[in-house]
Design an enzyme around this catalytic site. Structure first.
Site, mmCIF file in Angstrom:
data_model
loop_
_atom_site.group_PDB
_atom_site.id
_atom_site.type_symbol
_atom_site.label_atom_id
_atom_site.label_comp_id
_atom_site.label_asym_id
_atom_site.label_seq_id
_atom_site.Cartn_x
_atom_site.Cartn_y
_atom_site.Cartn_z
ATOM 1 N NE ARG A 105 -2.774 0.949 3.377
ATOM 2 C CZ ARG A 105 -3.603 1.431 4.285
ATOM 3 N NH1 ARG A 105 -4.851 1.702 3.951
ATOM 4 N NH2 ARG A 105 -3.223 1.626 5.512
ATOM 5 C CB THR A 109 -1.719 7.171 -3.572
ATOM 6 O OG1 THR A 109 -1.157 5.847 -3.572
ATOM 7 C CG2 THR A 109 -0.739 8.127 -4.243
ATOM 8 C CG ASP A 201 0.261 -9.775 10.124
ATOM 9 O OD1 ASP A 201 0.418 -8.586 9.819
ATOM 10 O OD2 ASP A 201 0.577 -10.734 9.371
ATOM 11 C CG ASP A 204 3.653 -10.646 11.568
ATOM 12 O OD1 ASP A 204 4.486 -10.682 10.651
ATOM 13 O OD2 ASP A 204 3.315 -9.590 12.141
HETATM 14 N N1 URA Z 1 -4.373 -8.878 7.463
HETATM 15 C C1 URA Z 1 -4.118 -9.750 8.468
HETATM 16 O O1 URA Z 1 -3.155 -10.528 8.415
HETATM 17 N N2 URA Z 1 -4.946 -9.740 9.546
HETATM 18 C C2 URA Z 1 -6.001 -8.937 9.642
HETATM 19 O O2 URA Z 1 -6.727 -8.997 10.645
HETATM 20 C C3 URA Z 1 -6.245 -8.015 8.589
HETATM 21 C C4 URA Z 1 -5.414 -8.012 7.512
#
Ligand code: URA
Length: 210
Positions: A105, A109, A201, A204
């Site tokens: 991202r 922008t 995430d 992760d």
């Molecule tokens: N991406 C992720 O890995 N977890 C989320 O909760 C949102 C986007």
């Protein structure tokens, strides 16, 4: 929300999803369960593949039996978390090609910018299944689908573990023609863009980073 979204309703799926949601699940268990769920999702997303009858001989008799026909498959992982679902899907679909799309991202922008794009040369002739565990805002999924459509792809499905209503709205607005398969539609996105209750995430947790 979206004209063609399917939320898988199966006790095994719900059970495995709870393991992923649990913050105490270790990286190795998280990876293994993502792989298992991805295989189940490959089963579900290919439910409507065309078949044709071919003659074969069993140990007992000659007969006609069904085999998959129609367009060849291509799985597309949206990097990096999408990579974690590919192994499980390929176990069930060993002949599928696998492409990768990387997007980030732009902080100014807020647009999705492509940094990697590698797909088979005959992508426009294939049934494409785009994979990303988390449909959050839907911006990267939508950009990936637009890029594939620019390349002439006409048959696309989207598979995710969790979908936020916000992401489904983006997809409904920008890609209402693309069916979505998800293991769960969660409540909402929080102020940091995480799906709630979610699983954190996904990248992760899959790769043990932070
Ligand atoms: N991406 C992720 O890995 N977890 C989320 O909760 C949102 C986007």
């Amino acid at each position: 929300m979206h004209p063609n979204v399917t939320e898988i309703d199966h006790p095994l799926m719900k059970h495995k999803l709870t393991i992923l949601r649990n913050a105490e699940t270790t990286t190795d268990n998280f990876r293994r369960v993502v792989r298992e769920i991805a295989a189940m999702m490959a089963y579900e997303v290919t439910r409507d593949l065309a078949t044709e009858m071919v003659p074969i001989t069993t140990p007992v008799a000659d007969c006609e039996a069904p085999v998959i026909s129609g367009k060849k498959l291509c799985l597309i992982a949206i990097m990096r978390a999408g990579n974690g679902m590919i192994d499980g899907m390929v176990e069930l679909l060993p002949g599928a090609r696998v492409g990768h799309i990387g997007l980030y991202r732009d902080p100014e922008t807020l647009e999705a910018v492509e940094y990697y794009y590698k797909v088979p040369s005959d992508i426009d002739e294939r049934q494409v299944i785009v994979v990303d565990p988390m449909l959050a805002t839907g911006n990267s999924a939508s950009a990936a689908l637009s890029r594939l459509k620019e390349d002439g792809v006409s048959s696309i499905k989207f598979v995710c573990l969790l979908a936020a209503p916000e992401g489904l709205e983006t997809m409904a607005r920008e890609h209402p023609d693309v069916p979505i398969l998800t293991a769960s539609i969660d409540s909402h996105l929080n102020e940091h863009g995480y799906i709630v209750p979610g699983l954190g995430d996904a990248g992760d947790r899959l790769f043990g980073t932070r």
